[in-house]
Design a protein around this motif. Structure first.
Motif, PDB file in Angstrom:
ATOM      1  N   ARG A 261       1.893  -0.472  -1.136  1.00 12.91           N
ATOM      2  CA  ARG A 261       1.260  -0.302  -2.517  1.00 12.91           C
ATOM      3  C   ARG A 261      -0.047   0.713  -1.692  1.00 12.91           C
ATOM      4  O   ARG A 261      -1.122   1.855  -1.429  1.00 12.91           O
ATOM      5  CB  ARG A 261       0.498  -0.382  -3.784  1.00 12.91           C
ATOM      6  N   GLN A 264      -0.147   3.618   0.589  1.00  9.22           N
ATOM      7  CA  GLN A 264       0.179   4.212   0.063  1.00  9.22           C
ATOM      8  C   GLN A 264      -0.704   4.736  -0.727  1.00  9.22           C
ATOM      9  O   GLN A 264      -1.546   6.145  -0.438  1.00  9.22           O
ATOM     10  CB  GLN A 264       0.850   4.413  -1.116  1.00  9.22           C
ATOM     11  N   TRP A 265      -2.033   3.822  -1.174  1.00  7.64           N
ATOM     12  CA  TRP A 265      -3.409   4.394  -1.338  1.00  7.64           C
ATOM     13  C   TRP A 265      -4.558   4.737  -0.103  1.00  7.64           C
ATOM     14  O   TRP A 265      -5.149   5.698  -0.655  1.00  7.64           O
ATOM     15  CB  TRP A 265      -3.870   3.260  -1.754  1.00  7.64           C
ATOM     16  N   GLN A 267      -3.107   6.759   1.690  1.00 10.06           N
ATOM     17  CA  GLN A 267      -3.063   8.194   1.856  1.00 10.06           C
ATOM     18  C   GLN A 267      -3.258   8.926   0.947  1.00 10.06           C
ATOM     19  O   GLN A 267      -3.936  10.051   0.408  1.00 10.06           O
ATOM     20  CB  GLN A 267      -1.906   8.774   1.973  1.00 10.06           C
ATOM     21  N   GLU A 268      -2.953   8.768  -0.312  1.00  4.50           N
ATOM     22  CA  GLU A 268      -3.362   8.913  -1.417  1.00  4.50           C
ATOM     23  C   GLU A 268      -4.960   9.157  -2.066  1.00  4.50           C
ATOM     24  O   GLU A 268      -4.884   9.836  -2.511  1.00  4.50           O
ATOM     25  CB  GLU A 268      -2.175   8.930  -2.466  1.00  4.50           C
ATOM     26  N   GLN A 269      -5.410   8.440  -1.539  1.00  7.95           N
ATOM     27  CA  GLN A 269      -6.418   8.042  -2.590  1.00  7.95           C
ATOM     28  C   GLN A 269      -7.923   7.896  -0.815  1.00  7.95           C
ATOM     29  O   GLN A 269      -8.865   6.992  -1.234  1.00  7.95           O
ATOM     30  CB  GLN A 269      -6.740   6.681  -2.782  1.00  7.95           C
ATOM     31  N   TRP A 303     -10.777   4.628   1.188  1.00  4.91           N
ATOM     32  CA  TRP A 303      -9.511   3.797   1.612  1.00  4.91           C
ATOM     33  C   TRP A 303      -9.395   4.141   3.595  1.00  4.91           C
ATOM     34  O   TRP A 303      -8.041   3.618   4.059  1.00  4.91           O
ATOM     35  CB  TRP A 303      -8.122   4.744   0.643  1.00  4.91           C
TER      36      TRP A 303
END
Length: 396
Positions: A261, A264-265, A267-269, A303
């Protein structure tokens, strides 16, 4: 419960001696004035697992009078109990006074006599059977053919039991919150979370619980913490309430899931700040910001710019935060103790003493204690009912 049961079975004279001006004060204050009467746990064997002391011996008593029997008993005497989502059962109108009124009305209807401000201080067994009682508030010694001690955690009951030949396991606190050395965490006082896993290490012993946790201005409380303190009561007492507690805040996601998680954050956030985009929805924002402070990373950092070292620190905090216990929280008025008369000296089919015939014991006076949720009251109802049945059968 014992007095009402014995009287309802036909005994013509049943007398309760109460040392205080008003009986049932612990019922009145329990559950914040709501009184958690019992717990919706229908299997006697499963019910017994909620007692750190006495789990195996209590299977027998619970097979004869368990939570379903208690619910029926109160319902037949005009008190309806309502189950909450977590299994706890309270009076329909959420008032402990309703439980007191139910018990008092049942006692009066059965002909039970109550004498308040009568503190029994000494009990002597008689050679010809029965007992002689003396104490404050008694104008002259009383004689009783059968005697039941139900003094709760008050030391007077333990002293009388010892004087009559019983071994008493020294009492220690149970069901208490934990004081911690974690200023950023206690700054989040008032936050409650579900599915928090606690892992307590005390020397070579380990204790684990998972459930709802409440952050307080001292440390941790809530059902999971209280259950942990109950099962670890003696070990915590022996360690002077010092130890290491690991907390998993991931709600079952686990280390691998949290690591994925966070990546993932990243990259996505990437363009959002750490404070604005928390990686797990179940985390209260104030708690997430405290975790950032503990990891030594600024909340306004993006992030994409999160250092790898800080990410690893956040991973440890979320999955295995190490906290030092510095003591136990303060005892409230409704505290429970672990300890009391050794269960091996009591016939749990009748609650009669094996060392002193004619003497019956029940409740917190025994070395029995349950976790939070109505289990301690259930042990009292079960023991009292069994004793009342046995006393009536013996005297009749």
């Amino acid at each position: 419960m014992a007095a009402i049961t014995a009287a309802e079975q036909g005994l013509s004279r049943v007398l309760i001696l109460e040392g205080t001006p008003e009986p049932l004060q612990k019922v009145r204050i329990s559950g914040g004035g709501r009184c958690n009467v019992t717990h919706a746990c229908w299997d006697p064997r499963e019910l017994a697992t909620h007692y750190p002391r006495g789990s195996r011996p209590l299977r027998g008593p619970f097979s004869r009078f368990a939570c379903g029997d208690a619910i029926t008993w109160f319902d037949e005497r005009g008190l309806t109990l309502v189950e909450e989502p977590d299994g706890r059962m309270f009076p329909q109108h959420n008032r402990s006074e309703a439980v007191i009124q139910c018990l008092q009305n049942a006692a009066r209807a059965a002909g039970v006599q109550l004498r308040t401000r009568a503190m029994v201080q000494q009990v002597q067994s008689q050679l010809d059977g029965g007992f002689e009682l003396v104490g404050r508030g008694l104008e002259s010694p009383l004689r009783a053919r059968q005697l039941m001690l139900a003094t709760g955690g008050h030391p007077s009951g333990r002293r009388i039991a010892e004087a009559l030949g019983h071994r008493v396991v020294p009492p220690v606190p149970s069901l208490f919150s934990l004081s911690l050395q974690a200023k950023p965490l206690v700054a989040c006082s008032g936050i409650a979370m579900d599915d928090v896993s606690l892992d307590l290490k005390l020397g070579h012993q380990r204790f684990r619980q998972t459930g709802r946790v409440l952050i307080t201005h001292r440390g941790l409380s809530g059902p999971a913490t209280l259950r942990l303190s109950a099962f670890a009561a003696r070990a915590l007492h022996a360690s002077h309430y010092q130890g290491e507690l690991k907390v998993d805040w991931s709600a079952g996601l686990g280390r691998q899931g949290v690591e994925q998680r966070l990546q993932q954050w990243r990259q996505e956030q990437a363009r959002r700040t750490l404070a604005a985009a928390k990686p797990m929805e179940h985390l209260p924002r104030r708690l997430w910001q405290a975790f950032l402070l503990m990891a030594g990373v600024e909340g306004d950092r993006r992030w994409a710019d999160l250092p790898l070292k800080a990410e690893r620190q956040l991973l440890e905090i979320l999955c295995a935060q190490c906290l030092s216990i510095r003591g136990r929280g303060p005892f409230g008025e409704e505290f429970v103790t672990a300890g009391g008369v050794d269960l091996g000296e009591v016939n749990l089919a009748t609650m009669e003493s094996r060392r002193c015939p004619g003497l019956f014991l029940a409740g917190e006076l025994l070395d029995v204690d349950g976790v939070t949720g109505g289990f301690n009251f259930q042990a009292c109802w079960s023991g009292g009912w069994l004793a009342g049945q046995a006393i009536a059968a013996t005297l009749q």
